[in-house]
Design a protein around this motif. Structure first.
Motif, short mmCIF file in Angstrom:
data_model
loop_
_atom_site.label_atom_id
_atom_site.label_comp_id
_atom_site.label_asym_id
_atom_site.label_seq_id
_atom_site.Cartn_x
_atom_site.Cartn_y
_atom_site.Cartn_z
N GLU C 31 13.62 29.81 64.41
CA GLU C 31 14.36 28.73 65.15
C GLU C 31 13.85 29.06 66.69
OE1 GLU C 31 16.83 27.71 66.91
OE2 GLU C 31 16.45 25.47 66.54
N ARG C 32 14.37 30.15 66.94
CA ARG C 32 14.30 30.56 68.37
C ARG C 32 12.92 30.05 68.90
NH1 ARG C 32 18.67 32.10 71.46
NH2 ARG C 32 19.70 30.85 70.12
N ALA C 33 11.76 30.43 68.20
CA ALA C 33 10.56 30.33 68.98
C ALA C 33 10.08 28.56 68.82
CB ALA C 33 9.52 30.75 67.82
N GLY C 34 11.17 27.78 68.12
CA GLY C 34 11.04 26.34 68.29
C GLY C 34 10.43 25.65 67.02
N PHE C 35 10.19 26.46 66.15
CA PHE C 35 9.53 25.84 64.66
C PHE C 35 10.63 24.77 63.99
CE2 PHE C 35 5.83 27.56 65.60
CZ PHE C 35 5.79 28.89 65.77
N GLY C 36 11.75 24.75 64.36
CA GLY C 36 12.74 23.79 63.80
C GLY C 36 12.14 22.38 64.16
N ASN C 37 11.37 22.51 65.07
CA ASN C 37 11.01 21.07 65.50
C ASN C 37 9.33 20.96 65.13
OD1 ASN C 37 9.91 18.74 66.86
ND2 ASN C 37 10.99 19.08 68.82
N ALA C 38 9.08 19.94 64.18
CA ALA C 38 7.72 19.85 63.50
C ALA C 38 6.86 19.66 64.95
CB ALA C 38 7.62 18.66 62.62
N ARG C 39 7.19 18.92 65.85
CA ARG C 39 6.08 18.59 66.82
C ARG C 39 5.64 19.95 67.57
NH1 ARG C 39 8.11 14.20 70.75
NH2 ARG C 39 6.17 13.84 70.83
N VAL C 40 6.48 20.98 67.61
CA VAL C 40 5.90 22.24 68.16
C VAL C 40 4.84 22.74 67.44
CG1 VAL C 40 6.71 24.61 68.47
CG2 VAL C 40 8.15 22.64 69.32
N LEU C 41 4.90 22.67 66.10
CA LEU C 41 3.99 23.17 65.33
C LEU C 41 2.65 22.39 65.01
CD1 LEU C 41 4.69 25.17 62.33
CD2 LEU C 41 2.95 23.83 61.59
N ALA C 42 2.71 21.12 65.25
CA ALA C 42 1.74 20.21 65.16
C ALA C 42 1.04 20.31 66.58
CB ALA C 42 2.12 18.93 65.01
N ALA C 43 1.57 20.54 67.72
CA ALA C 43 0.90 20.65 68.94
C ALA C 43 -0.08 21.80 69.01
CB ALA C 43 1.90 21.07 70.11
N GLN C 44 0.09 22.74 68.11
CA GLN C 44 -0.86 23.81 68.17
C GLN C 44 -2.31 23.24 67.89
OE1 GLN C 44 -0.76 27.19 68.01
NE2 GLN C 44 -3.21 27.07 67.63
N PHE C 45 -2.46 22.14 66.98
CA PHE C 45 -3.57 21.99 66.58
C PHE C 45 -4.06 20.72 67.58
CE2 PHE C 45 -3.95 23.92 62.84
CZ PHE C 45 -2.57 24.20 62.42
N TYR C 46 -3.52 20.58 68.62
CA TYR C 46 -4.13 19.76 69.72
C TYR C 46 -4.30 20.19 71.10
CZ TYR C 46 -3.09 16.02 66.23
OH TYR C 46 -3.30 15.26 65.09
N PHE C 47 -4.00 21.73 70.73
CA PHE C 47 -4.31 22.57 71.89
C PHE C 47 -3.05 22.20 73.01
CE2 PHE C 47 -7.79 24.06 70.30
CZ PHE C 47 -8.71 23.15 69.87
N LYS C 48 -2.01 21.62 72.69
CA LYS C 48 -0.96 21.35 73.79
C LYS C 48 -0.07 22.66 73.84
CE LYS C 48 -1.32 16.62 73.93
NZ LYS C 48 -1.99 16.76 74.90
N LYS C 49 0.24 23.35 72.60
CA LYS C 49 1.04 24.39 72.68
C LYS C 49 0.34 25.54 71.99
CE LYS C 49 5.60 22.83 73.43
NZ LYS C 49 6.91 22.75 73.12
N MET C 50 0.40 26.80 72.29
CA MET C 50 -0.34 27.86 71.33
C MET C 50 0.84 28.42 70.70
SD MET C 50 -3.61 28.05 71.17
CE MET C 50 -4.19 26.42 71.34
N THR C 51 1.93 27.78 70.44
CA THR C 51 3.04 28.56 69.86
C THR C 51 2.93 29.17 68.60
OG1 THR C 51 4.25 26.72 71.00
CG2 THR C 51 5.49 28.51 69.71
N VAL C 52 2.30 28.47 67.72
CA VAL C 52 1.94 28.94 66.16
C VAL C 52 1.25 30.16 66.37
CG1 VAL C 52 1.09 28.64 64.04
CG2 VAL C 52 2.20 26.76 65.24
N LEU C 53 -0.03 30.19 67.21
CA LEU C 53 -0.77 31.33 67.22
C LEU C 53 -0.33 32.37 67.93
CD1 LEU C 53 -4.17 31.41 66.99
CD2 LEU C 53 -4.13 31.45 69.25
N GLN C 54 0.56 32.22 68.92
CA GLN C 54 1.01 33.36 69.77
C GLN C 54 2.32 34.16 68.99
OE1 GLN C 54 2.25 30.90 72.70
NE2 GLN C 54 0.89 31.35 74.23
N VAL C 55 3.03 33.34 68.23
CA VAL C 55 4.31 33.82 67.52
C VAL C 55 3.56 34.44 66.27
CG1 VAL C 55 6.10 33.38 65.90
CG2 VAL C 55 5.90 32.32 68.14
#
Lengths: 170, 317, 198
Positions: C31-55
């Protein structure tokens, strides 16, 4: 209520990694979540029809007669995940009943996507013997070959399909 | 004593795995008893302190629940009896050495008192409600004159009821897990905590919610302290008691107790309530619900574990 | 000697309590990393955020380095650690399906639980779908049971497969991760600031 910013992903990743390491050190196994879900599904099915569960070669492992379905490490770990997520959400003001979706679609369409995506993932997770936490995180850290293959397929599949569902997010 | 004969004759998994004679009825009854004790305690306490208009839910609304709850508890108890037609014999004698006798007589006094107490508030809450028969309203008017005495009586009887639910178990010293004097206070505090939680759940006034949230925090803290000392006491006793404590420290009751009773039923609500007191907004209903469920599970676990612990033949080999 | 459960330091019920506590940590960091919000996870696949990869990769290399170092000092017995058995073909196909599901729904089972706990309604729908999907899998299992078990390689780790030492494999993984982080940052700089029009 103002929302605090998310933590730096690298730091959160380290926190997650330490938790994972702790699991290895204490109990000799990693994390997971789909394992608990399949138990819930098997259990619900068995309350409708125990004989059906016993006849099915997959469900019988989890909820066959005489199998104590919920006496499993993952079940309690998953309960903890819910509590931990709740606590973190509470501390950072992110507890809210809402639907997250892109600006170009409605909540209801988002729900349909979520449900459909869920079906895909439920199916895929059991096919691959686990989901991102069980296979990618845990298997990745232990350098299991299948898990790494799984991880690359996951990202590959995601990027391939992303273009087709971009309306939902962007 | 011929306990050994009974053991070898019936001690197999198909008959009496561990001579359990108390099923779900007793824990449910104990929970209701504790809850009602807590509700009546707070109702009487805040009436005596003159806060009946400041905390309307606690003093006036909540007693209405007590009579139905007590009736439900007595019914559940009745279900547990093996010789149901002889239930009246509880009330034909008072045996000073029997905790059950004390309990039945205390309840016999509390139930009409709680009913009378709750009836005196009905007219205040629903001014347009008219009783179908005149003499009821006259009787209630007369009862209103005795509210102060009733409140004091209820205060003392509520504490007795709350303690009794624990002392009923701790009177059975033959069960090592119940052979502790902490069960009485533990169940009293747990009952009061459940009562405070129920008040939190149905209250509509912010002030009242804040007060009971604070009361609940203190009660949870005391409960945690008592639980720790419960186990400390066992671990410092005889081998049999140590084995009883080990049921909860690595044995079969470990998971349920520490995760659901202590973790989700005590520590998590305490944490949420502390955060709420610090200003983070979260619904008060959630910790209240957790406390109530935790209290119920506590009763189940204590009753079940008590019957599993034994003086002879520690393990069912 | 770790892992303590496998070397008999505590019993199974206690391990369940530990499971609960570790789960709390897991959910907390997700949750701290922001994965409680589906948009954060999806943003990975549009190169908007790399949170999934980084975490994910940070967690993997943290735990992996931990395991390797502890093993080096003799503090942990790696043979007692559970390593996911490899069934190469189901895992690849399952991974593709999962990746598709991830970008369609924006969740992974673990993050969906965290999202449910923080009240996101789309997570509840996802959960229903996931349970249903698992049910479907079980129902058609007799048909695909054969496929599900192909490519079985047992307890195969990267170092065994590539015939290199454990430390070397770890080193390569770390290089890979650093490469991905660096590439990720570059991608976010390139695509992240752009607005919705693709």
């Amino acid at each position: 209520m103002e929302q605090k910013k998310y933590w730096n992903p690298y730091l959160a990743g380290i926190g997650l990694g330490i938790t994972l390491l702790l699991a290895f050190v204490l109990v000799g196994r990693g994390l997971g979540s789909s394992g608990a879900m399949i138990r819930v599904v098997s259990w619900i099915t068995s309350t409708f029809s125990q004989s059906h569960v016993d006849a099915n070669p997959y469900f019988v492992k989890y909820a066959g007669s005489g199998v104590n379905t919920f006496q499993n490490w993952l079940v309690f770990e998953v309960i903890g995940v819910a509590v931990g997520g709740f606590i973190s959400g509470l501390l950072s003001g992110r507890l809210k009943f809402k639907t997250e979706h892109g600006p170009n679609i409605t909540s209801k369409i988002r729900w349909i996507y979520a449900f459909a995506g869920g079906i895909l993932m439920g199916f895929g997770a059991r096919l691959a013997y686990g989901c991102a936490s069980g296979q990618a995180l845990t298997g990745g850290a232990t350098l299991a070959l299948g898990s790494w293959a799984f991880m690359f397929s996951l990202f590959g599949g995601g990027y391939l399909v992303a273009y087709f569902v971009r309306r939902q997010w962007l | 004593m011929n306990e050994i004969e009974i053991t070898s004759g019936r001690m197999n998994p198909h008959i009496d795995p561990h001579l359990t004679i108390w099923g779900w009825e007793i824990p449910v009854y104990l929970f209701i008893g504790g809850l009602v004790a807590g509700l009546l305690f707070f109702s009487a306490l805040f009436y005596i302190r003159g806060n009946k208009d400041k905390y309307p839910t606690a003093v006036k609304i909540v007693p209405i629940f007590t009579f139905p709850l007590l009736s439900l508890g007595m019914f559940v108890l009745f279900l547990d009896l093996s010789h149901k037609f002889y239930v009246f014999r509880f009330y034909t004698a008072f045996r000073i050495e029997s905790p059950m006798s004390w309990g039945s007589w205390t309840l016999l006094v509390i139930i009409p008192l709680a009913l009378a107490w709750s009836l005196t508030w009905v007219n205040e809450l629903w001014p347009n409600f008219k009783w179908p028969v005149n003499w009821i309203s006259e009787l209630i008017e007369k009862l209103k004159n005795y509210q102060k005495q009733m409140a004091w009586g209820l205060l003392i009887l509520a504490i007795v009821l709350g303690m009794y639910t624990g002392i009923l178990l701790s009177a059975f010293n033959a069960r090592p897990f119940w052979n502790t004097s902490i069960l009485g206070p533990l169940f009293l505090i747990s009952g009061m905590s459940s009562g405070a939680a129920l008040i939190l759940l149905i209250s509509k006034s912010e002030e009242e919610k804040k007060l009971f949230s604070r009361i609940d925090m203190v009660l949870i803290g005391i409960e945690l302290f008592l639980i720790i000392h419960l186990f400390m006491g066992f671990l410092a006793s005889t081998q049999v008691h140590i084995d009883a404590a080990m049921l909860f420290l690595g044995g079969e009751y470990t998971t349920v107790f520490w995760i659901f009773v202590v973790g989700l039923g005590l520590i998590l609500p305490l944490f949420i309530e502390i955060m709420e007191a610090k200003g983070l907004h979260v619904s008060a209903k959630l910790p209240a619900l957790l406390v109530l469920i935790g209290g119920l599970i506590l009763r189940f676990v204590v009753v079940d574990a008590g019957q599993t612990s034994r003086w002879l033949y520690k393990f069912l080999e | 000697m770790a892992p303590f459960y496998k070397t008999g330091y505590f019993s199974e019920p206690t391990s369940f309590v530990i499971a609960f506590l570790i789960g709390i940590g897991f959910g907390f960091w997700l949750e701290r990393a922001g994965f409680g919000n589906a948009r954060v996870l999806a943003a990975q696949f549009y190169f908007k955020k790399m949170t999934v990869l980084q975490v994910m990769f940070t967690a993997i290399i943290t735990a992996m380095i931990g395991l390797l170092i502890f093993s080096l000092f003799g503090w942990i017995d790696l043979d007692l650690v559970y390593i996911n058995p490899t069934f190469i073909w189901p895992q690849i196909i399952g991974g593709v399906i999962l990746g598709t599901g991830m970008v369609v729904s924006g969740f992974c089972p673990g993050t969906s639980i965290v999202s449910c706990a923080t009240g996101r309604i789309d997570a509840y729908f996802y959960l229903g779908g996931a349970l249903f999907g698992m049910f479907l899998f079980g129902e058609i299992y007799p048909l695909i049971e054969g496929f599900h078990k192909t490519g079985a390689m047992g307890r195969m780790t990267l170092d065994n497969w590539m015939n290199i030492s454990l430390g070397m494999a770890g080193f390569i993984v770390i290089l890979l991760a650093i490469g991905m982080f660096w590439g990720g940052e570059w991608l976010v700089k390139k695509f992240g600031e752009k607005e919705t029009a693709q």
